[in-house]
Design an enzyme around this catalytic site. Sequence first.
Site, PDB file in Angstrom:
ATOM      1  N   CYS A   1       0.838  -1.208   0.000  1.00  0.00           N
ATOM      2  CA  CYS A   1       0.000   0.000   0.000  1.00  0.00           C
ATOM      3  C   CYS A   1       0.873   1.260   0.000  1.00  0.00           C
ATOM      4  CB  CYS A   1      -0.965  -0.062   1.188  1.00  0.00           C
ATOM      5  SG  CYS A   1      -2.309   1.113   1.044  1.00  0.00           S
TER       6      CYS A   1
ATOM      7  N   HIS B   1      -3.642  -5.242   0.342  1.00  0.00           N
ATOM      8  CA  HIS B   1      -3.154  -5.801   1.613  1.00  0.00           C
ATOM      9  C   HIS B   1      -3.207  -7.330   1.613  1.00  0.00           C
ATOM     10  CE1 HIS B   1      -2.792  -2.019   3.837  1.00  0.00           C
ATOM     11  NE2 HIS B   1      -3.744  -1.613   3.015  1.00  0.00           N
TER      12      HIS B   1
ATOM     13  N   GLU C   1      -2.089  -9.196   3.951  1.00  0.00           N
ATOM     14  CA  GLU C   1      -2.118  -9.696   5.337  1.00  0.00           C
ATOM     15  C   GLU C   1      -3.528  -9.863   5.885  1.00  0.00           C
ATOM     16  OE1 GLU C   1      -1.173  -6.793   4.270  1.00  0.00           O
ATOM     17  OE2 GLU C   1      -1.668  -5.155   5.629  1.00  0.00           O
TER      18      GLU C   1
ATOM     19  N   SER D   1       1.162 -14.897  38.692  1.00  0.00           N
ATOM     20  CA  SER D   1      -0.173 -14.343  38.926  1.00  0.00           C
ATOM     21  C   SER D   1      -1.253 -15.384  38.672  1.00  0.00           C
ATOM     22  CB  SER D   1      -0.401 -13.180  37.976  1.00  0.00           C
ATOM     23  OG  SER D   1      -0.494 -13.669  36.647  1.00  0.00           O
ATOM     24  N   GLY D   2      -0.884 -16.466  37.983  1.00  0.00           N
ATOM     25  CA  GLY D   2      -1.893 -17.434  37.578  1.00  0.00           C
ATOM     26  C   GLY D   2      -2.308 -17.217  36.135  1.00  0.00           C
ATOM     27  N   GLY D   3      -1.936 -16.069  35.573  1.00  0.00           N
ATOM     28  CA  GLY D   3      -2.232 -15.793  34.171  1.00  0.00           C
ATOM     29  C   GLY D   3      -1.239 -16.504  33.267  1.00  0.00           C
ATOM     30  N   VAL D   4      -1.546 -16.503  31.982  1.00  0.00           N
ATOM     31  CA  VAL D   4      -0.741 -17.310  31.066  1.00  0.00           C
ATOM     32  C   VAL D   4       0.676 -16.737  30.870  1.00  0.00           C
ATOM     33  CG1 VAL D   4      -1.748 -16.216  28.999  1.00  0.00           C
ATOM     34  CG2 VAL D   4      -0.741 -18.456  28.815  1.00  0.00           C
ATOM     35  N   ASP D   5       0.822 -15.410  30.885  1.00  0.00           N
ATOM     36  CA  ASP D   5       2.145 -14.846  30.578  1.00  0.00           C
ATOM     37  C   ASP D   5       3.178 -15.186  31.645  1.00  0.00           C
ATOM     38  OD1 ASP D   5       0.689 -13.761  28.567  1.00  0.00           O
ATOM     39  OD2 ASP D   5       0.629 -11.741  29.412  1.00  0.00           O
ATOM     40  N   SER D   6       2.806 -14.978  32.910  1.00  0.00           N
ATOM     41  CA  SER D   6       3.802 -15.266  33.948  1.00  0.00           C
ATOM     42  C   SER D   6       4.006 -16.778  34.060  1.00  0.00           C
ATOM     43  CB  SER D   6       3.420 -14.645  35.295  1.00  0.00           C
ATOM     44  OG  SER D   6       2.222 -15.188  35.791  1.00  0.00           O
TER      45      SER D   6
END
Length: 525
Positions: free
Chosen positions: A97, A184, A186, A238-243
């Site tokens: 583009c 585009h 993508e 924290s229990g979240g996926v990232d940590s």
Amino acid sequence: MENIIVLDFGGQYSQLIARRIRELRVYSEVLPYNTCIEEIRAKNPSGIIFSGSPGSITSKNNDIKEPDSFKREFAEKNAPEVLPEILQLGVPVLGICYGMQLMAHLLGGKVTGTGSNEFGKTEIGLVTDSLLFEGLEQTEICWMSHRDSVIKVPDGFKVIASTPALPVAGIENKSSRIYGIQFHPEVIHTPSGMDILKNFLFNICGCTPSWTMVSIIESKIAEIKNSVKDANVICALSGGVDSAVSALLVHKAVGKNLTCIFVDHGLLRFGESEQVENTFRKNFKINFIHIKAKERFLSKLKGVEDPEEKRKIIGNEFIRVFEEQAGKIKNVEYLVQGTLYSDVIESGTGVAAKIKSHHNVGGLPEDMNIKLIEPLRQLFKDEVRKLGIELGLSEEIVRRQPFPGPGLAIRIIGEVTEQRLEILKMADKIVLEEIKRADLYDKIWQSFAVLPAIKSVGVMGDERTYAYPVVIRAVNSQDAMTADWVRLPYEVMERLSSRIINEVGGVNRVVYDISSKPPSTIEWE
Ligand code: XMP
């Protein structure tokens, strides 16, 4: 490692281009368009992509060389540019583009606002003996979104795509390996877009599809081992996926030298704290410190109603508890943080108005004399989820909907008391059970309950009641920046209402939040 650099000119799809390339198993990173050429060269890219932009080449100010910073800034903002030398690095380039228009402009072609704007799905004719379009049909559908057009191609280039309204919709210079497309590839509305990107990567840049989860794990482990050696490492879970994924990766690299500290502020969802403990201490046998600090947090929150005040108290207390524990472990040199690639890209952008002070486990602790390990810094969220699965994390943790650092405290409007916390926990448990039962959990960005600070009159078994309502909130979103409320099926709403009122004491009414973001936010506080 092979790397495709996406130079970001401010287009809305720059991140998406990088994600698509990664889906094709080639590593890709997004850099701002004004990254200096030495830095780009030092990364030894296999290819470069110029993204789209809200700017316009035709707004280029011819007086840009004047020492007038305002004019320069204007031109810069409206027609972001790169040095033409980027096109002479000998590295293949694909302009998308605005990226194609800029490329044409830099190489002596001509771009103009022809007045024939094209937006949306468009039929396009392709020269299929171009390496970029190998395997495609001579006529394809593509997604266009532009006002300006290339009307003269630079010397040495040939036209490889056109539409009835746009004679130059794609250009190539085969010997210099420089390509441009006006549409585009993508976005999903260009059905053969992935084939075009694939052709660019494998036919033109000569890449191999080697960026896989296994290769990421191996290279991250080697990297961490190499920098940490036998030092001690701590991680706030924290229990979240990232940590969780960060901790598992680091654990694979340093084993017993990692200690995870789980500060349980008591504001988590029903059963969450036990689940974190089971996963890390029992399943993965990681050194795990579980700090049960509910009383401590609730006593600090006593009498506090202001949302910002609550957030600050929780954030500060969290750091204090964490530091106390970290201080007990000897010779700690490293702290693991679950920073994601989207955080890295975002922190490079301008200052937005502060709507809420976010408390993140990842934001710990600024003044500790400690080095950081951020094993997910190069990864998007969906890649982190795949990595989690590969590392053996349960689907339940990996697929978990986002949950805010201050937990249920910002879903209890007004004062957080033990009793109100219990009401919300039970209501929230029912929301999750019913959303999962309806097979909606994975299809919804976030679904949860909120407890307002009002009461209303009801009647139960001939008795007057005066009790809390529970608000159900379910939203869909791509990135949490904007969100729309989910049109939940009536049967699901009906079950939610009847179960919450019947099973949760102190509640006599259930309402559904039908606000989008903006103007509302996802959380209530
Ligand atoms: P809002 O309410 O601003 O939320 O629309 C956007 C997203 O961020 C989450 N959120 C937080 N996450 N710490 C976090 O880690 C926080 O303090 C916090 N506050 C909101 C929210 O759940 C939503 O996904």
